[in-house]
Design a protein around this motif. Structure first.
Motif, PDB file in Angstrom:
ATOM      1  N   GLY A 224      45.371   2.257  73.172  1.00 25.37           N
ATOM      2  CA  GLY A 224      45.746   1.831  74.516  1.00 25.37           C
ATOM      3  C   GLY A 224      45.336   0.379  74.698  1.00 25.37           C
ATOM      4  O   GLY A 224      44.279  -0.031  74.201  1.00 25.37           O
ATOM      5  N   LEU A 225      46.196  -0.396  75.364  1.00 23.47           N
ATOM      6  CA  LEU A 225      45.892  -1.818  75.580  1.00 23.47           C
ATOM      7  C   LEU A 225      46.446  -2.233  76.931  1.00 23.47           C
ATOM      8  O   LEU A 225      47.602  -1.951  77.246  1.00 23.47           O
ATOM      9  CB  LEU A 225      46.520  -2.666  74.465  1.00 23.47           C
ATOM     10  N   LEU A 226      45.598  -2.916  77.720  1.00 22.44           N
ATOM     11  CA  LEU A 226      46.074  -3.466  78.990  1.00 22.44           C
ATOM     12  C   LEU A 226      45.276  -4.719  79.312  1.00 22.44           C
ATOM     13  O   LEU A 226      44.189  -4.933  78.777  1.00 22.44           O
ATOM     14  CB  LEU A 226      45.985  -2.432  80.115  1.00 22.44           C
TER      15      LEU A 226
ATOM     16  N   GLU B 224      52.364   3.895  72.578  1.00 27.37           N
ATOM     17  CA  GLU B 224      51.705   3.099  73.623  1.00 27.37           C
ATOM     18  C   GLU B 224      52.730   2.606  74.646  1.00 27.37           C
ATOM     19  O   GLU B 224      53.872   2.281  74.291  1.00 27.37           O
ATOM     20  CB  GLU B 224      50.958   1.920  72.983  1.00 27.37           C
ATOM     21  N   LEU B 225      52.317   2.544  75.902  1.00 35.23           N
ATOM     22  CA  LEU B 225      53.242   2.243  76.998  1.00 35.23           C
ATOM     23  C   LEU B 225      52.747   1.073  77.846  1.00 35.23           C
ATOM     24  O   LEU B 225      51.546   0.790  77.900  1.00 35.23           O
ATOM     25  CB  LEU B 225      53.376   3.467  77.916  1.00 35.23           C
ATOM     26  N   GLU B 226      53.698   0.434  78.534  1.00 35.56           N
ATOM     27  CA  GLU B 226      53.340  -0.598  79.504  1.00 35.56           C
ATOM     28  C   GLU B 226      54.429  -0.637  80.576  1.00 35.56           C
ATOM     29  O   GLU B 226      55.616  -0.781  80.256  1.00 35.56           O
ATOM     30  CB  GLU B 226      53.228  -1.966  78.808  1.00 35.56           C
ATOM     31  N   PHE B 227      54.022  -0.479  81.831  1.00 36.55           N
ATOM     32  CA  PHE B 227      54.984  -0.536  82.938  1.00 36.55           C
ATOM     33  C   PHE B 227      54.972  -1.948  83.512  1.00 36.55           C
ATOM     34  O   PHE B 227      53.927  -2.454  83.944  1.00 36.55           O
ATOM     35  CB  PHE B 227      54.582   0.472  84.027  1.00 36.55           C
TER      36      PHE B 227
ATOM     37  N   GLY C 160      50.356  -1.207  70.973  1.00 33.68           N
ATOM     38  CA  GLY C 160      49.574  -1.985  71.931  1.00 33.68           C
ATOM     39  C   GLY C 160      50.447  -3.021  72.594  1.00 33.68           C
ATOM     40  O   GLY C 160      50.857  -3.987  71.950  1.00 33.68           O
ATOM     41  N   ILE C 161      50.760  -2.772  73.870  1.00 28.85           N
ATOM     42  CA  ILE C 161      51.562  -3.708  74.677  1.00 28.85           C
ATOM     43  C   ILE C 161      50.799  -3.913  75.973  1.00 28.85           C
ATOM     44  O   ILE C 161      50.464  -2.935  76.656  1.00 28.85           O
ATOM     45  CB  ILE C 161      52.959  -3.149  75.028  1.00 28.85           C
ATOM     46  N   ALA C 162      50.506  -5.156  76.319  1.00 29.40           N
ATOM     47  CA  ALA C 162      49.780  -5.428  77.563  1.00 29.40           C
ATOM     48  C   ALA C 162      50.418  -6.609  78.277  1.00 29.40           C
ATOM     49  O   ALA C 162      50.572  -7.685  77.684  1.00 29.40           O
ATOM     50  CB  ALA C 162      48.313  -5.729  77.262  1.00 29.40           C
TER      51      ALA C 162
HETATM   52 CA   LIG Z   1      49.685  -0.764  77.452  1.00 31.18          CA
END
Ligand SMILES: [Ca+2]
Length: 269
Positions: free
Chosen positions: A52-54, A190-193, A242-244
């Motif tokens: 997880g990455l933010l 991995e997700l990023e909104f 990993g997407i932030a």
């Molecule tokens: Ca993310």
């Protein structure tokens, strides 16, 4: 003769019109998928098995997986100047995850960090400011990626399905099936909104997909294969993950499991 000239003129006009139509259509087709440029890069600790990455403010929040090794860490986006300091820089904050859990996706909502576990059916909740553990919530199924749309938490489980959860008790409120031109897109990780769309890593692929959260349709893809090649990775499990979204830079930080670098990429169209 006149008839023949008219036919020739008609054919010529038809040809010109067709060429104009093709010329007009071609860029539209090519524009469907977003393109990117790398605007910065920095080191990424290769011990981190990124799940997880933010980004929040000037810091990264990252969860790292594997049993007996799972971690939750915070570190600044800005790096020290020297190469040695970059590699040896300590985390700003670090929280070990109990050994029975394999940490997965991480999301931030209303000052709380929500951490999924892979097959332990347990959501772990931490205070963002201190990284202190607060509580656990049970859920069904596997935990892969997690993000927040500002109201709900959105989870992937390795299938093509995304689950929307109430943050209070982690009840599922809605699910969507992700498809690309009618075909299921499974292994969503991995997700990023960001600004109304969900961006997702696809396990063992170099593509990030952009998903419409209402229809589940993939509306764009970014291929980061060339970026990954520059790292000369040896292990097939060192996948892109990993997407932030960096609000200040208006760009995405991307990295992977045990990657030595993170890249800041800006979508150019
Ligand atoms: Ca993310």
């Amino acid at each position: 003769m006149k008839q023949s000239i008219r036919v020739k003129q008609f054919v010529y006009a038809l040809l010109c019109t067709s060429l104009l139509l093709i010329a007009n259509l071609t860029p539209a087709v090519a524009d469907e998928s977003p393109h990117y440029e790398v605007i910065a890069e920095r080191t990424h600790k290769p011990t981190l098995f990124t799940q997880g990455l933010l980004v929040d403010g000037d810091h990264f929040y990252e969860s790292s997986g594997l049993y007996n090794k799972s971690l939750l860490v915070v570190y600044p986006i800005a790096e020290p100047a020297s190469a040695w300091a970059k590699i040896s820089a300590p985390f700003t904050k670090k929280q070990s995850i109990p050994s029975q859990y394999f940490a997965e996706g991480l999301a931030l909502l209303n000052g709380k960090l929500y951490l999924l576990t892979w097959r332990e059916k347990t959501l772990l909740v931490y205070d963002k400011a201190t990284l202190n553990y607060e509580k656990s919530i049970s859920y069904n199924g596997e935990g892969w990626g997690l993000t927040s749309n500002g109201e709900q938490l959105i989870r992937s489980d390795g299938s093509s399905r995304l689950y929307f959860h109430n943050a209070t008790d982690f009840t599922v409120t809605k699910t969507i099936n992700v498809t690309d031109d009618g075909t299921d897109v499974s292994q969503l990780n991995e997700l990023e909104f960001v600004r109304g769309f969900i961006w997702a890593n696809v396990w063992h692929q170099d593509q990030i997909v952009k998903i419409d959260p209402d229809s589940g349709h993939v509306v764009g893809k970014i291929d980061l294969g060339d970026l990954k090649k520059t790292l000369n990775l040896k292990d097939s499990e060192q996948v892109l993950n990993g997407i932030a979204w960096d609000e200040k830079q208006q760009a995405f930080w991307v990295t992977g499991k045990q990657w030595p670098k993170m890249f800041l990429i800006r979508i150019t169209h």
